[in-house]
Write a protein that holds these residues in place. Structure first.
Motif, PDB file in Angstrom:
ATOM      1  N   VAL A  10      21.124 -71.526  53.528  1.00 41.92           N
ATOM      2  CA  VAL A  10      19.914 -71.391  54.339  1.00 41.92           C
ATOM      3  C   VAL A  10      18.765 -71.049  53.408  1.00 41.92           C
ATOM      4  O   VAL A  10      18.802 -70.039  52.704  1.00 41.92           O
ATOM      5  CB  VAL A  10      20.096 -70.303  55.417  1.00 41.92           C
ATOM      6  N   VAL A  45      15.210 -73.091  61.312  1.00 41.45           N
ATOM      7  CA  VAL A  45      16.099 -72.844  60.184  1.00 41.45           C
ATOM      8  C   VAL A  45      16.149 -74.105  59.330  1.00 41.45           C
ATOM      9  O   VAL A  45      16.449 -75.193  59.827  1.00 41.45           O
ATOM     10  CB  VAL A  45      17.526 -72.482  60.653  1.00 41.45           C
ATOM     11  N   ILE A  78      23.122 -69.249  61.122  1.00 37.00           N
ATOM     12  CA  ILE A  78      23.447 -68.933  59.725  1.00 37.00           C
ATOM     13  C   ILE A  78      24.952 -68.806  59.536  1.00 37.00           C
ATOM     14  O   ILE A  78      25.507 -69.267  58.530  1.00 37.00           O
ATOM     15  CB  ILE A  78      22.705 -67.661  59.290  1.00 37.00           C
ATOM     16  N   HIS A 135      26.687 -71.084  56.754  1.00 35.30           N
ATOM     17  CA  HIS A 135      27.375 -70.441  55.635  1.00 35.30           C
ATOM     18  C   HIS A 135      28.879 -70.656  55.694  1.00 35.30           C
ATOM     19  O   HIS A 135      29.537 -70.801  54.648  1.00 35.30           O
ATOM     20  CB  HIS A 135      27.071 -68.942  55.623  1.00 35.30           C
TER      21      HIS A 135
END
Length: 419
Positions: free
Chosen positions: A263, A271, A253, A257
């Motif tokens: 996500v 994911v 993540i 990001h």
């Protein structure tokens, strides 16, 4: 403080609470208007617990003189360690334990030295201390947000006086209601980001909550999962499974990001994420940078876990580009804001193919063809494969193996990503 300025301040608090003025501005405006109305405040503090995966709550300060304190602060769990000790020695804890809603302390009174913070206030020239705990009802409680704590100080030797006490008893609950309203908006945004993803959360909070409302968009699709997860989960102690997944999810993540991706789903060890934008070439490059950062994050994570004698692994990543439906899918009682379509199925199949060809990254031809020539030079064909559930065979690509074996090529690739 007379009745007229009290009513004016109440009206201001209500109007600013409705417009969404931030908590720190509410407190500052409240204190400044109190002083203008004859209530000689020297310090104000409001604290409210929240519903957040990291912080237990937030506090807001105002002082009549410049200090090195922040106007806003966040605090973690007060259930153990130094934070718990500090909490147990606070006036607010004393009030909760003894069922008090109000506490007045003359700072010149030696008995008040049982509270370290009171001693600090006295040393700063404050003379009287007044604290409130305004509790919420069961229907008004969210998580640990079950009351508003506040304290008010004055430098006047004779304290607030009966008129000042009466004013604060009238005004502070209205301030607390406005701050609670602002805090609930913060909670809604936090929960949306945490459980839906950043862009999906913004869309929902802007009102896109009708069932079946979705838009067709072109997106770079990311699907990743962990190498050997099934075997690892069968041999790992139950108490280690969630921390293991949390560690590797954080690594993924953070990488996604950090490059502007969103996500959308955590599916066990998997994911699902998207990268969007007007320039799909830039979105593709952002996905490549995110994958590279994910590998760096895992290298650091594995070193840390190995040092603690914990299980480590790596991950497979599939990247694809296609048209998807992005929006609300589900029933009237349970909606999911996500992406669906053949391209989503395809990217998961591409990630699954990583195991068969022993490559940690596979990219579709649609992804590769939209890259610039410089990026394509770092990719090589992994072969042509029939993907389960996909009508025809697909050419898949991976990073040139020289990137992992030749430092000059690796450096060139890093410079490309950085550029």
């Amino acid at each position: 403080m007379e009745l007229a300025p009290r009513l004016q301040l109440m009206n201001w608090l209500v109007s600013q609470g409705l417009t969404g003025l931030p908590e720190s501005d509410l407190l500052r405006g409240f204190c400044e208007r109190c002083r203008a109305g004859g209530l000689d405040l020297s310090r104000g503090l409001v604290v409210i617990d929240t519903l957040h995966p990291i912080f237990e709550g937030r506090g807001f300060r105002w002082n009549d003189t410049a200090t090195n304190e922040d106007d806003i602060f966040e605090y973690g769990s007060s259930s153990e360690g130094a934070a718990a000790e500090s909490w147990h020695r606070s006036p607010f804890y004393h009030m909760l334990e003894n069922g008090h809603d109000e506490l007045r302390i003359d700072l010149a009174d030696g008995a008040s030295s049982g509270f370290p913070i009171i001693v600090d206030h006295a040393a700063q020239g404050h003379r009287h201390y007044l604290a409130f705990v305004h509790r919420f009802g069961e229907a008004g409680t969210l998580g640990q947000m079950d009351c508003v704590y506040s304290c008010w100080l004055t430098r006047r030797p004779d304290g607030f006086g009966e008129l000042g006490l009466s004013a604060l008893r009238d005004l502070v609950p209205v301030l607390g209601l406005s701050i609670k309203s602002a805090a609930q908006v913060d909670i809604a945004r936090t929960l949306g980001r945490v459980y839906l993803g950043r862009d999906a959360s913004e869309q929902v909070l802007r009102g896109r909550i009708s069932r079946g409302v979705a838009e067709r968009i072109n997106a770079v699709l990311w699907f990743s999962d962990l190498r050997g997860w099934t075997a690892i989960s069968e041999t790992m102690a139950p108490g280690e499974i969630i921390p293991f997944l949390d560690d590797y999810a954080q690594a993924a993540i953070d990488g996604i990001h950090g490059e502007g991706g969103d996500v959308l789903k955590l599916i066990g060890d998997g994911v699902l994420a998207i990268f969007t934008g007007d320039d799909m070439t830039r979105a593709r490059c952002a996905a490549l940078r995110a994958e590279h950062q994910f590998r760096r994050n895992m290298t650091d994570l594995n070193a840390r876990r190995s040092g603690g004698g914990l299980t480590t692994t790596t991950a497979y990543v599939g990247l694809h580009v296609g048209e998807v439906f992005y929006g609300n899918i589900g029933s009237e009682d349970r909606l999911d804001f996500t992406v669906v379509g053949p391209a989503v199925n395809e990217v998961s199949r591409i990630a699954s193919m990583c195991r068969s060809v022993d490559r940690e990254l596979l990219l579709s031809q649609a992804f590769r063809d939209g890259l610039d020539t410089a990026a394509q030079a770092y990719l090589v064909s992994a072969g042509r494969f029939a993907l389960r559930g996909i009508g025809r065979a697909r050419e898949l690509y991976t990073l040139d193996p020289d990137i992992t074996s030749d430092e000059s090529v690796a450096g060139s690739y890093r410079r490309y990503l950085a550029g």
